[in-house]
Write a protein that holds these residues in place. Structure first.
Motif, PDB file in Angstrom:
ATOM      1  N   PHE A 101     -20.347 -13.118  -5.109  1.00  0.00           N
ATOM      2  CA  PHE A 101     -20.167 -13.563  -3.720  1.00  0.00           C
ATOM      3  C   PHE A 101     -21.510 -14.023  -3.133  1.00  0.00           C
ATOM      4  O   PHE A 101     -21.617 -15.103  -2.539  1.00  0.00           O
ATOM      5  N   VAL A 102     -22.543 -13.196  -3.319  1.00  0.00           N
ATOM      6  CA  VAL A 102     -23.869 -13.531  -2.767  1.00  0.00           C
ATOM      7  C   VAL A 102     -24.429 -14.772  -3.469  1.00  0.00           C
ATOM      8  O   VAL A 102     -25.008 -15.658  -2.828  1.00  0.00           O
ATOM      9  N   ALA A 103     -24.216 -14.850  -4.772  1.00  0.00           N
ATOM     10  CA  ALA A 103     -24.721 -16.013  -5.525  1.00  0.00           C
ATOM     11  C   ALA A 103     -24.110 -17.295  -4.977  1.00  0.00           C
ATOM     12  O   ALA A 103     -24.796 -18.315  -4.819  1.00  0.00           O
ATOM     13  N   GLU A 104     -22.818 -17.243  -4.650  1.00  0.00           N
ATOM     14  CA  GLU A 104     -22.165 -18.441  -4.110  1.00  0.00           C
ATOM     15  C   GLU A 104     -22.616 -18.717  -2.679  1.00  0.00           C
ATOM     16  O   GLU A 104     -22.833 -19.868  -2.286  1.00  0.00           O
ATOM     17  N   LEU A 105     -22.786 -17.651  -1.920  1.00  0.00           N
ATOM     18  CA  LEU A 105     -23.173 -17.797  -0.511  1.00  0.00           C
ATOM     19  C   LEU A 105     -24.569 -18.408  -0.355  1.00  0.00           C
ATOM     20  O   LEU A 105     -24.849 -19.098   0.623  1.00  0.00           O
ATOM     21  N   GLU A 106     -25.422 -18.165  -1.327  1.00  0.00           N
ATOM     22  CA  GLU A 106     -26.829 -18.607  -1.233  1.00  0.00           C
ATOM     23  C   GLU A 106     -26.978 -20.090  -0.880  1.00  0.00           C
ATOM     24  O   GLU A 106     -27.890 -20.472  -0.160  1.00  0.00           O
ATOM     25  N   GLN A 107     -26.051 -20.894  -1.370  1.00  0.00           N
ATOM     26  CA  GLN A 107     -26.150 -22.340  -1.102  1.00  0.00           C
ATOM     27  C   GLN A 107     -25.889 -22.677   0.369  1.00  0.00           C
ATOM     28  O   GLN A 107     -26.190 -23.780   0.805  1.00  0.00           O
ATOM     29  N   TYR A 108     -25.320 -21.729   1.127  1.00  0.00           N
ATOM     30  CA  TYR A 108     -24.986 -21.995   2.533  1.00  0.00           C
ATOM     31  C   TYR A 108     -25.905 -21.292   3.524  1.00  0.00           C
ATOM     32  O   TYR A 108     -25.694 -21.404   4.728  1.00  0.00           O
ATOM     33  N   VAL A 109     -26.859 -20.498   3.077  1.00  0.00           N
ATOM     34  CA  VAL A 109     -27.556 -19.610   4.024  1.00  0.00           C
ATOM     35  C   VAL A 109     -28.762 -20.218   4.742  1.00  0.00           C
ATOM     36  O   VAL A 109     -29.316 -19.587   5.646  1.00  0.00           O
ATOM     37  N   GLN A 110     -29.156 -21.410   4.386  1.00  0.00           N
ATOM     38  CA  GLN A 110     -30.294 -22.053   5.044  1.00  0.00           C
ATOM     39  C   GLN A 110     -30.126 -22.009   6.569  1.00  0.00           C
ATOM     40  O   GLN A 110     -29.111 -22.461   7.100  1.00  0.00           O
ATOM     41  N   GLY A 111     -31.094 -21.421   7.259  1.00  0.00           N
ATOM     42  CA  GLY A 111     -31.072 -21.385   8.726  1.00  0.00           C
ATOM     43  C   GLY A 111     -30.207 -20.290   9.334  1.00  0.00           C
ATOM     44  O   GLY A 111     -30.198 -20.114  10.553  1.00  0.00           O
ATOM     45  N   LYS A 112     -29.478 -19.543   8.507  1.00  0.00           N
ATOM     46  CA  LYS A 112     -28.636 -18.486   9.065  1.00  0.00           C
ATOM     47  C   LYS A 112     -29.447 -17.226   9.371  1.00  0.00           C
ATOM     48  O   LYS A 112     -30.449 -16.964   8.698  1.00  0.00           O
ATOM     49  N   LYS A 113     -28.972 -16.467  10.359  1.00  0.00           N
ATOM     50  CA  LYS A 113     -29.554 -15.157  10.657  1.00  0.00           C
ATOM     51  C   LYS A 113     -28.643 -14.125  10.010  1.00  0.00           C
ATOM     52  O   LYS A 113     -27.453 -14.046  10.341  1.00  0.00           O
TER      53      LYS A 113
END
Ligand SMILES: Cc1cc2nc3c(=O)[nH]c(=O)nc-3n(C[C@H](O)[C@H](O)[C@H](O)COP(=O)(O)O)c2cc1C
Length: 143
Positions: free
Chosen positions: A72-84
């Protein structure tokens, strides 16, 4: 009222209790908390979330739980730029290396760790840790 997603994995309930307290803090801060086990969430569904929280205990040998949370985290990594992102989790005996690695990994992918570091606790969270999580939830609601 906008929602803040809190996604966690917990085998014996310690991290689950942390997630629930964080959710209470979010609600006290004026936002709706959506507290979910990782199994029921698709990483892609968090693409647009500016603020979120992730919880997982130290498993394996100082790593995230490998069947559900790690992919889940591996997939999420591509979307986390700029997130808090707030991180939290329980551990049993280590030196919190899993949390330091997790923070670094998300920072390297462009996320900001709310509060500067993940909230950790040895086994079951004590009152002090629950207070910290409640306050972190309020902070997330204002982030
Ligand atoms: C298979 C397994 C591996 C674990 N590996 C570690 C570890 O490497 N470091 C550590 O500090 N605790 C480790 N633990 C302890 C858990 O992190 C601890 O029991 C924690 O409170 C579990 O949280 P939970 O109730 O949310 O599942 C491990 C536990 C299990 C069952």
């Amino acid at each position: 009222m906008s929602k803040i997603n809190v996604v966690y994995w917990s085998g014996t309930g310690n991290t689950k209790a942390m997630a629930e307290k964080l959710g209470e803090g979010i609600e006290a801060g004026g936002k709706e908390a959506n507290v979910s086990e990782v199994y029921s969430v698709k990483a892609e569904s968090l693409k647009e979330d500016a603020v979120l929280a992730l919880g997982c205990p130290s498993m394996g040998a100082e790593v995230l739980e490998e069947e559900a949370m790690e992919p889940f985290v591996a997939e999420l990594e591509q979307y986390v730029q700029g997130k808090k992102i707030a991180l939290f989790g329980s551990y049993g005996w280590g030196n919190c290396e899993w949390m330091r690695d997790w923070e670094q990994r998300l920072k390297d992918s462009g996320a900001e760790i709310v509060g500067g570091e993940g909230v950790t606790c040895l086994n079951e969270a004590d009152e002090d840790t629950l207070d910290v999580l409640f306050e972190l939830g309020k902070k997330l609601a204002k982030a």
